[in-house]
Enzyme design. Structure first.
Site, short mmCIF file in Angstrom:
data_model
loop_
_atom_site.label_atom_id
_atom_site.label_comp_id
_atom_site.label_asym_id
_atom_site.label_seq_id
_atom_site.Cartn_x
_atom_site.Cartn_y
_atom_site.Cartn_z
N ARG A 67 0.82 -1.22 0.00
CA ARG A 67 0.00 0.00 0.00
C ARG A 67 0.85 1.26 0.00
O ARG A 67 0.41 2.31 -0.47
CB ARG A 67 -0.99 -0.01 1.16
CG ARG A 67 -2.10 -1.06 0.96
CD ARG A 67 -3.09 -1.06 2.10
NE ARG A 67 -2.46 -1.31 3.38
CZ ARG A 67 -2.43 -2.50 3.99
NH1 ARG A 67 -3.00 -3.53 3.42
NH2 ARG A 67 -1.85 -2.64 5.15
N GLU A 104 5.61 -10.43 14.23
CA GLU A 104 5.02 -10.95 15.45
C GLU A 104 5.26 -12.46 15.56
O GLU A 104 5.58 -12.97 16.62
CB GLU A 104 3.52 -10.65 15.47
CG GLU A 104 2.86 -10.99 16.77
CD GLU A 104 1.40 -10.59 16.81
OE1 GLU A 104 0.73 -10.96 17.77
OE2 GLU A 104 0.94 -9.90 15.87
#
Length: 183
Positions: A67, A104
């Site tokens: 993006r 993560e």
């Protein structure tokens, strides 16, 4: 802080859609596609980001996959600067510099064409969202390894509760981190 007016901030925020439980239960996804579809909001965003590039003396704009490409390319055109993509590993042809970083759960790797940056360049990194800061931090390392300097990082939206800003502070070495909206 940016010179973004409150009315511009409100316009941008009004065009970001919350999508509950995406991509997994418990996550509130911030969808920017309505903002991109609105020519007034997208132009306002592009103008604000281009002004930041000029204010901070950028000579090129780096967009982070994916993006960040959508935002950074028109900003580069508006500011009269070059655009350099930072891609996921294996997506750029030819010689690249790569940088692994922690996610993560696991690791990822990004790449850049080093020959697109020079020691004279001051780079503004642009992305849609600053979350944990891992991708942005890795991009700063790539920019420096390519021999360029960081003019700053600009994002449409910062997810303040994920502490990405704190992660980036040392790597910015005094360059600004500009978030138009903080949630």
């Amino acid at each position: 802080m940016t010179s973004t007016t409150e009315s511009t901030r409100e316009l941008l925020l009004s065009r970001i859609r919350d999508v509950a439980d995406y991509p997994k239960p418990g996550v509130m996804f911030k969808d920017i596609t309505p903002l991109l579809a609105d020519p007034v909001a997208f132009t306002a965003l592009t103008d604000v980001l281009a002004e930041l590039c000029v204010r901070h003396g950028a000579t090129k704009v780096v967009g982070l996959e994916a993006r960040g490409f959508i935002l950074a390319a028109p900003v580069a055109v508006r500011a009269g600067l070059g655009f350099v993509p930072v891609r996921k590993a294996g997506k750029l042809p030819g010689a690249t510099l790569s940088q692994a970083y922690e996610l993560e759960y696991g690791t990822a790797e990004i790449e850049i064409h080093a020959e697109d940056l020079t020691a004279d360049d001051r780079i503004m990194v642009i992305d849609d969202v600053l979350a944990t800061g891992g991708t942005a931090e890795a991009s700063l390392e790539l920019i420096r390894r390519a021999g360029a300097r960081v003019a700053g990082v600009a994002v449409l939206m910062e997810l303040g509760f994920l502490a990405g800003r704190a992660r980036l502070e040392q790597g910015l070495e005094g360059a600004p981190l500009e978030a138009l909206i903080t949630v």
